[in-house]
Design a protein around this motif. Sequence first.
Motif, PDB file in Angstrom:
ATOM      1  N   LEU A  81     -24.710 -62.305 -93.525  1.00 44.12           N
ATOM      2  CA  LEU A  81     -25.744 -63.199 -93.003  1.00 44.12           C
ATOM      3  C   LEU A  81     -26.648 -62.489 -91.997  1.00 44.12           C
ATOM      4  N   GLY A  82     -26.335 -61.256 -91.722  1.00 46.89           N
ATOM      5  CA  GLY A  82     -27.132 -60.509 -90.767  1.00 46.89           C
ATOM      6  C   GLY A  82     -26.709 -60.766 -89.327  1.00 46.89           C
ATOM      7  N   GLN A  83     -25.555 -61.347 -89.171  1.00 46.86           N
ATOM      8  CA  GLN A  83     -25.077 -61.648 -87.820  1.00 46.86           C
ATOM      9  C   GLN A  83     -24.340 -60.451 -87.227  1.00 46.86           C
ATOM     10  N   LEU A  84     -24.517 -60.254 -85.926  1.00 49.82           N
ATOM     11  CA  LEU A  84     -23.853 -59.142 -85.239  1.00 49.82           C
ATOM     12  C   LEU A  84     -22.445 -59.554 -84.826  1.00 49.82           C
ATOM     13  N   THR A  85     -21.659 -59.783 -85.833  1.00 50.08           N
ATOM     14  CA  THR A  85     -20.308 -60.291 -85.567  1.00 50.08           C
ATOM     15  C   THR A  85     -19.417 -59.271 -84.870  1.00 50.08           C
ATOM     16  N   GLY A  86     -19.807 -58.020 -84.941  1.00 48.33           N
ATOM     17  CA  GLY A  86     -18.955 -56.990 -84.359  1.00 48.33           C
ATOM     18  C   GLY A  86     -19.347 -56.582 -82.963  1.00 48.33           C
ATOM     19  N   ARG A  87     -20.277 -57.305 -82.389  1.00 49.89           N
ATOM     20  CA  ARG A  87     -20.799 -56.893 -81.081  1.00 49.89           C
ATOM     21  C   ARG A  87     -19.724 -56.961 -79.998  1.00 49.89           C
ATOM     22  N   HIS A  88     -18.750 -57.830 -80.191  1.00 50.53           N
ATOM     23  CA  HIS A  88     -17.698 -57.987 -79.169  1.00 50.53           C
ATOM     24  C   HIS A  88     -16.787 -56.767 -79.084  1.00 50.53           C
ATOM     25  N   HIS A  89     -16.898 -55.907 -80.056  1.00 46.95           N
ATOM     26  CA  HIS A  89     -16.028 -54.729 -80.079  1.00 46.95           C
ATOM     27  C   HIS A  89     -16.729 -53.499 -79.510  1.00 46.95           C
ATOM     28  N   PHE A  90     -17.946 -53.666 -79.085  1.00 45.77           N
ATOM     29  CA  PHE A  90     -18.668 -52.553 -78.464  1.00 45.77           C
ATOM     30  C   PHE A  90     -18.357 -52.536 -76.974  1.00 45.77           C
ATOM     31  N   PRO A  91     -18.703 -51.411 -76.339  1.00 40.78           N
ATOM     32  CA  PRO A  91     -18.459 -51.282 -74.897  1.00 40.78           C
ATOM     33  C   PRO A  91     -18.932 -52.519 -74.146  1.00 40.78           C
ATOM     34  N   THR A  92     -20.120 -52.975 -74.504  1.00 40.33           N
ATOM     35  CA  THR A  92     -20.632 -54.209 -73.911  1.00 40.33           C
ATOM     36  C   THR A  92     -21.102 -55.121 -75.036  1.00 40.33           C
ATOM     37  N   PRO A  93     -21.037 -56.412 -74.833  1.00 42.30           N
ATOM     38  CA  PRO A  93     -21.410 -57.362 -75.876  1.00 42.30           C
ATOM     39  C   PRO A  93     -22.842 -57.190 -76.380  1.00 42.30           C
ATOM     40  N   THR A  94     -23.668 -56.534 -75.570  1.00 42.69           N
ATOM     41  CA  THR A  94     -25.071 -56.390 -75.964  1.00 42.69           C
ATOM     42  C   THR A  94     -25.400 -54.988 -76.465  1.00 42.69           C
ATOM     43  N   ALA A  95     -24.413 -54.104 -76.444  1.00 42.59           N
ATOM     44  CA  ALA A  95     -24.658 -52.710 -76.833  1.00 42.59           C
ATOM     45  C   ALA A  95     -25.159 -52.623 -78.275  1.00 42.59           C
ATOM     46  N   MET A  96     -24.568 -53.423 -79.137  1.00 41.46           N
ATOM     47  CA  MET A  96     -24.953 -53.387 -80.548  1.00 41.46           C
ATOM     48  C   MET A  96     -26.416 -53.786 -80.730  1.00 41.46           C
ATOM     49  N   GLN A  97     -26.794 -54.840 -80.064  1.00 39.97           N
ATOM     50  CA  GLN A  97     -28.178 -55.307 -80.157  1.00 39.97           C
ATOM     51  C   GLN A  97     -29.133 -54.299 -79.532  1.00 39.97           C
ATOM     52  N   GLU A  98     -28.724 -53.728 -78.433  1.00 32.39           N
ATOM     53  CA  GLU A  98     -29.572 -52.746 -77.758  1.00 32.39           C
ATOM     54  C   GLU A  98     -29.865 -51.573 -78.681  1.00 32.39           C
ATOM     55  N   ARG A  99     -28.828 -51.107 -79.344  1.00 31.57           N
ATOM     56  CA  ARG A  99     -29.000 -49.955 -80.231  1.00 31.57           C
ATOM     57  C   ARG A  99     -29.911 -50.298 -81.395  1.00 31.57           C
ATOM     58  N   LEU A 100     -29.741 -51.465 -81.945  1.00 29.06           N
ATOM     59  CA  LEU A 100     -30.572 -51.886 -83.072  1.00 29.06           C
ATOM     60  C   LEU A 100     -32.032 -52.000 -82.649  1.00 29.06           C
ATOM     61  N   GLU A 101     -32.249 -52.610 -81.534  1.00 27.29           N
ATOM     62  CA  GLU A 101     -33.619 -52.788 -81.055  1.00 27.29           C
ATOM     63  C   GLU A 101     -34.243 -51.442 -80.713  1.00 27.29           C
ATOM     64  N   ALA A 102     -33.396 -50.506 -80.275  1.00 29.36           N
ATOM     65  CA  ALA A 102     -33.884 -49.159 -79.971  1.00 29.36           C
ATOM     66  C   ALA A 102     -34.393 -48.473 -81.236  1.00 29.36           C
ATOM     67  N   GLU A 103     -33.899 -48.927 -82.365  1.00 31.02           N
ATOM     68  CA  GLU A 103     -34.323 -48.337 -83.642  1.00 31.02           C
ATOM     69  C   GLU A 103     -35.437 -49.158 -84.289  1.00 31.02           C
ATOM     70  N   GLY A 104     -35.837 -50.181 -83.606  1.00 36.09           N
ATOM     71  CA  GLY A 104     -36.928 -51.001 -84.135  1.00 36.09           C
ATOM     72  C   GLY A 104     -36.448 -52.230 -84.863  1.00 36.09           C
ATOM     73  N   VAL A 105     -35.162 -52.464 -84.836  1.00 37.23           N
ATOM     74  CA  VAL A 105     -34.624 -53.655 -85.498  1.00 37.23           C
ATOM     75  C   VAL A 105     -34.586 -54.808 -84.502  1.00 37.23           C
ATOM     76  N   ARG A 106     -35.293 -55.852 -84.830  1.00 34.69           N
ATOM     77  CA  ARG A 106     -35.328 -56.985 -83.911  1.00 34.69           C
ATOM     78  C   ARG A 106     -34.127 -57.894 -84.129  1.00 34.69           C
ATOM     79  N   VAL A 107     -33.503 -58.242 -83.032  1.00 37.42           N
ATOM     80  CA  VAL A 107     -32.337 -59.110 -83.103  1.00 37.42           C
ATOM     81  C   VAL A 107     -32.604 -60.370 -82.300  1.00 37.42           C
ATOM     82  N   GLU A 108     -32.393 -61.482 -82.923  1.00 38.70           N
ATOM     83  CA  GLU A 108     -32.649 -62.743 -82.251  1.00 38.70           C
ATOM     84  C   GLU A 108     -31.477 -63.692 -82.443  1.00 38.70           C
ATOM     85  N   ASP A 109     -30.894 -64.077 -81.334  1.00 37.02           N
ATOM     86  CA  ASP A 109     -29.747 -64.991 -81.407  1.00 37.02           C
ATOM     87  C   ASP A 109     -28.611 -64.389 -82.235  1.00 37.02           C
ATOM     88  N   ASP A 110     -28.335 -63.112 -81.965  1.00 32.75           N
ATOM     89  CA  ASP A 110     -27.237 -62.406 -82.646  1.00 32.75           C
ATOM     90  C   ASP A 110     -27.441 -62.292 -84.149  1.00 32.75           C
TER      91      ASP A 110
END
Length: 127
Positions: A81-110
């Motif tokens: 579904l495109g959900q960042l279900t694995g974000r809780h397993h990163f160093p910080t809950p937002t690390a996954m989104q941060e990395r994606l956005e750093a690559e130009g991938v927009r994340v909204e509401d996980d």
Amino acid sequence: MKKPLAPPPTPPTERNYFADVHEVVRLVPPGRVTSYGAIAHYLGAKHGSRAVGYALMAANLDAATLQRDAPVPAHRVVNRLGQLTGRHHFPTPTAMQERLEAEGVRVEDDVVVEFKKLYWDPAVELG
DNA sequence: AGCATGACGTCGA
DNA sequence: GTCGACGCCATGC
């Protein structure tokens, strides 16, 4: 000659299956995302999707794997579904989104925006 | 050796 | 259309 040290070719925690998953994930280009099911399907459709996520979790935690091979961009792997279900397993809950956005991938509401558009299917791109 | 869990996915009711 | 259950592979107790 005798080998004083016996480096195991494949540690028990990193079997061929895990290595396969890591390899496929590494092939995901920056700015693109794929899903667990796609990887599982690419590896034969016989493997459970859970095992894929499990492999990624292990890869992220296992520093040995990170040193032996290139780091696994696990942040590019989301569920179907495109959900960042694995974000809780990163160093910080937002690390996954941060990395994606750093690559130009927009994340909204996980959820990855334009997920279908950025979707990268190994079965299609590689085969 | 068997049961329970997990970053999922699909099917049936 | 939403909810529940099963299956997949591997790991931990």
